[in-house]
Design an enzyme around this catalytic site. Structure first.
Site, short mmCIF file in Angstrom:
data_model
loop_
_atom_site.label_atom_id
_atom_site.label_comp_id
_atom_site.label_asym_id
_atom_site.label_seq_id
_atom_site.Cartn_x
_atom_site.Cartn_y
_atom_site.Cartn_z
N CYS A 9 4.77 -2.12 1.25
CA CYS A 9 4.15 -1.08 2.08
C CYS A 9 3.00 -1.73 2.85
CB CYS A 9 3.71 0.12 1.24
SG CYS A 9 2.47 -0.24 -0.02
N ASN A 12 -0.27 -1.97 -0.42
CA ASN A 12 0.15 -2.31 -1.79
C ASN A 12 -0.75 -1.63 -2.84
OD1 ASN A 12 0.47 -5.24 -3.95
ND2 ASN A 12 1.87 -3.53 -3.77
N CYS A 14 -0.51 2.17 -2.87
CA CYS A 14 0.04 3.53 -3.04
C CYS A 14 1.57 3.50 -3.19
CB CYS A 14 -0.35 4.43 -1.86
SG CYS A 14 -2.13 4.71 -1.73
N ARG A 15 2.28 3.30 -2.08
CA ARG A 15 3.73 3.49 -2.11
C ARG A 15 4.49 2.38 -2.84
NH1 ARG A 15 4.19 4.09 4.15
NH2 ARG A 15 2.46 2.62 3.89
N SER A 16 4.21 1.11 -2.48
CA SER A 16 5.03 0.05 -3.11
C SER A 16 4.74 -0.13 -4.60
CB SER A 16 4.97 -1.27 -2.32
OG SER A 16 3.69 -1.79 -2.29
N ASP A 126 2.97 7.52 4.46
CA ASP A 126 1.75 6.93 3.91
C ASP A 126 0.82 8.04 3.43
OD1 ASP A 126 -0.60 5.62 3.42
OD2 ASP A 126 -0.60 4.48 5.29
P1 4NP Z 1 0.11 2.08 0.98
O1 4NP Z 1 -1.09 3.03 1.50
O2 4NP Z 1 0.54 1.27 2.18
O3 4NP Z 1 1.13 3.03 0.53
O4 4NP Z 1 -0.49 1.23 -0.12
C1 4NP Z 1 -2.22 2.52 2.15
C2 4NP Z 1 -3.23 1.97 1.42
C3 4NP Z 1 -4.38 1.49 2.07
C4 4NP Z 1 -4.45 1.56 3.43
C5 4NP Z 1 -3.41 2.10 4.17
C6 4NP Z 1 -2.29 2.57 3.53
N1 4NP Z 1 -5.62 1.10 4.09
O5 4NP Z 1 -5.72 1.29 5.32
O6 4NP Z 1 -6.50 0.53 3.42
#
Ligand code: 4NP
Length: 163
Positions: A9, A12, A14-16, A126
């Protein structure tokens, strides 16, 4: 020999990591932990070495998944030599991965929800800047697609044994 699966994702956190833990759970339940190797990573570098987002960990824990041992890492070019499946959560992740991929990568590079049973979603949204229900939706989509992915990887294992 193992079949190696990498979930990707943006951050790294939340989703992955959710996909990593849910898929690991299903793989272990199927008794295939020694045949399928799993990691997760982000296209971005903001959360290297960090534990998953507390909201992600809380939502996952409510369904029995413990994400506390996972730590953020960033996807790198060498990952295309190590992994058979590189699975993106959304189109933006997939675009970034396609730019990194060597021309001769012969594994699977695509969207996670292609393994889903069919819903209005083709990407895992996201949840980072949203509300609590976004984290529950991630779990719903991930649990469903993890079933389909396991069925596909099981098929690969059978084919490899026959080859
Ligand atoms: P992820 O979510 O891609 O599912 O881990 C996010 C986590 C952090 C950020 C964006 C999306 N960020 O902008 O820090």
């Amino acid at each position: 020999m193992t079949i190696n699966v990498m979930f990707v994702c943006l951050g790294n956190i939340c989703r992955s990591p959710t996909a990593h833990s849910v898929f690991q759970h299903k793989v272990d339940e199927a008794g295939l932990g020694h045949k399928i190797y799993i990691e997760s990573s982000g296209t971005g570098d903001w959360h290297l070495g960090k534990a998953p987002d507390p909201r992600t960990m809380r939502a996952a824990k409510e369904r029995g998944y413990d994400l506390s041992a996972l730590r953020g890492q960033q996807v790198k070019k060498q990952d295309f030599e190590r992994f058979d499946y590189i699975i993106a959560m959304d189109d933006s992740n997939l675009d970034d991965l396609r730019r990194m991929a060597p021309a001769d990568f012969s594994g699977y590079l695509g969207l996670f929800l292609e393994f889903g049973s069919g819903s209005e979603y083709r990407e895992v949204p996201d949840p980072y800047y949203g509300e609590e229900d976004g984290f529950t939706l991630v779990l719903d989509l991930v649990e469903d697609a993890a079933e389909g992915l396991l069925a596909k990887v099981k098929q690969d294992l059978t084919e490899r044994q026959l080859a």
